[in-house]
Scaffold this motif. Structure first.
Motif, PDB file in Angstrom:
ATOM      1  N   PRO A  27       0.846  -0.884   0.132  1.00 10.87           N
ATOM      2  CA  PRO A  27      -0.202  -0.009   0.240  1.00 10.87           C
ATOM      3  C   PRO A  27       0.978   1.307   0.065  1.00 10.87           C
ATOM      4  O   PRO A  27       1.992   1.274   0.449  1.00 10.87           O
ATOM      5  N   SER A  28       0.229   2.148  -0.384  1.00 12.27           N
ATOM      6  CA  SER A  28       1.473   3.337  -0.627  1.00 12.27           C
ATOM      7  C   SER A  28       1.201   3.987   0.957  1.00 12.27           C
ATOM      8  O   SER A  28       2.301   5.162   0.332  1.00 12.27           O
ATOM      9  N   THR A  29       0.421   3.462   1.981  1.00  8.00           N
ATOM     10  CA  THR A  29       1.389   4.131   3.027  1.00  8.00           C
ATOM     11  C   THR A  29       2.309   3.446   3.859  1.00  8.00           C
ATOM     12  O   THR A  29       3.144   3.983   4.567  1.00  8.00           O
ATOM     13  N   VAL A  30       2.491   2.791   3.209  1.00  9.09           N
ATOM     14  CA  VAL A  30       3.714   1.641   3.828  1.00  9.09           C
ATOM     15  C   VAL A  30       5.639   2.054   3.217  1.00  9.09           C
ATOM     16  O   VAL A  30       5.148   1.976   1.782  1.00  9.09           O
ATOM     17  N   ILE A  49      11.383  -0.713  -0.473  1.00 12.61           N
ATOM     18  CA  ILE A  49       9.682  -0.432  -1.051  1.00 12.61           C
ATOM     19  C   ILE A  49       9.428   1.228  -0.477  1.00 12.61           C
ATOM     20  O   ILE A  49       9.325   1.431   1.081  1.00 12.61           O
ATOM     21  N   ARG A  50       9.237   2.570  -0.742  1.00 11.08           N
ATOM     22  CA  ARG A  50       8.416   3.964   0.244  1.00 11.08           C
ATOM     23  C   ARG A  50       7.148   3.541  -0.902  1.00 11.08           C
ATOM     24  O   ARG A  50       7.257   4.582  -2.010  1.00 11.08           O
ATOM     25  N   GLY A  51       6.125   3.085  -0.251  1.00 10.66           N
ATOM     26  CA  GLY A  51       4.818   3.340  -1.119  1.00 10.66           C
ATOM     27  C   GLY A  51       4.757   2.336  -2.311  1.00 10.66           C
ATOM     28  O   GLY A  51       4.883   0.976  -2.118  1.00 10.66           O
ATOM     29  N   GLY A  52       4.887   3.168  -3.456  1.00 13.31           N
ATOM     30  CA  GLY A  52       4.121   1.792  -4.977  1.00 13.31           C
ATOM     31  C   GLY A  52       5.681   2.418  -5.680  1.00 13.31           C
ATOM     32  O   GLY A  52       5.598   1.941  -6.387  1.00 13.31           O
ATOM     33  N   ASP A  53       6.555   3.055  -4.810  1.00 17.47           N
ATOM     34  CA  ASP A  53       8.277   2.936  -5.425  1.00 17.47           C
ATOM     35  C   ASP A  53       9.154   1.541  -4.746  1.00 17.47           C
ATOM     36  O   ASP A  53       9.041   1.787  -3.531  1.00 17.47           O
ATOM     37  N   ALA A  54      10.079   1.329  -5.930  1.00 17.18           N
ATOM     38  CA  ALA A  54      11.192   0.337  -5.352  1.00 17.18           C
ATOM     39  C   ALA A  54      12.395   1.110  -5.868  1.00 17.18           C
ATOM     40  O   ALA A  54      12.341   1.883  -6.938  1.00 17.18           O
ATOM     41  N   ILE A  55      12.786   1.531  -4.796  1.00 17.94           N
ATOM     42  CA  ILE A  55      14.527   2.202  -5.569  1.00 17.94           C
ATOM     43  C   ILE A  55      15.874   1.282  -4.723  1.00 17.94           C
ATOM     44  O   ILE A  55      16.240   0.806  -4.364  1.00 17.94           O
ATOM     45  N   PHE A  56      15.942   1.608  -6.203  1.00 22.50           N
ATOM     46  CA  PHE A  56      17.376   0.424  -6.547  1.00 22.50           C
ATOM     47  C   PHE A  56      18.453   1.318  -5.218  1.00 22.50           C
ATOM     48  O   PHE A  56      18.846   2.161  -5.731  1.00 22.50           O
ATOM     49  N   GLU A  57      18.799   0.460  -4.700  1.00 26.75           N
ATOM     50  CA  GLU A  57      20.386   0.684  -3.949  1.00 26.75           C
ATOM     51  C   GLU A  57      21.461   0.491  -3.883  1.00 26.75           C
ATOM     52  O   GLU A  57      22.185   0.884  -2.916  1.00 26.75           O
ATOM     53  N   GLY A  58      21.748  -0.722  -4.123  1.00 26.58           N
ATOM     54  CA  GLY A  58      22.824  -0.849  -4.539  1.00 26.58           C
ATOM     55  C   GLY A  58      22.945  -2.671  -4.907  1.00 26.58           C
ATOM     56  O   GLY A  58      22.606  -2.895  -4.553  1.00 26.58           O
ATOM     57  N   GLU A  59      24.991  -2.818  -5.632  1.00 26.97           N
ATOM     58  CA  GLU A  59      24.688  -4.275  -5.244  1.00 26.97           C
ATOM     59  C   GLU A  59      25.240  -5.138  -3.807  1.00 26.97           C
ATOM     60  O   GLU A  59      26.145  -5.790  -3.555  1.00 26.97           O
TER      61      GLU A  59
END
Length: 107
Positions: A27-30, A49-59
């Motif tokens: 959910p967008s609130t998580v 994971i921030r809301g509906g986004d998944a941000i790549f942080e590295g390897e």
């Protein structure tokens, strides 16, 4: 198959866009759930994971060790065919999920 002197006639490769699989997963609130994708070929990919986004942080595995006891693991292998583990070159994937300080601060 099973002929050590066989000639190679083709090569098949594949790629996965893990962020595409993680977008809109929660959910967008998580916010602040850490997803670590690991495989048996010693590769690691970290996402937050921030809301509906998944941000790549590295390897690297970027999760905070104080949350180790909350780890949840999902095996991403779709099958267990004997050649998958017996024949080299196959990478088995798993997803390791952790909370973060950002996640904890919401609650």
């Amino acid at each position: 198959i099973n002929e050590p002197d066989s000639r190679i006639v083709a090569l098949l490769g594949g790629a996965s866009a893990w962020d595409a699989s993680l977008i809109d997963l929660l959910p967008s609130t998580v916010k602040g759930v850490v997803a670590i994708i690991r495989n048996s070929c010693n590769q690691t990919y970290s996402y937050v994971i921030r809301g509906g986004d998944a941000i790549f942080e590295g390897e690297d595995d970027i999760h905070e060790s104080k949350y180790d006891k909350y780890e949840r693991v999902a095996d991403l292998a779709l099958h267990d065919h004997e050649n998958f583990t017996r024949v080299g070159g196959h990478c088995r994937y798993s997803m390791h999920i952790y909370p973060s300080q950002e996640f904890e601060d919401q609650y």
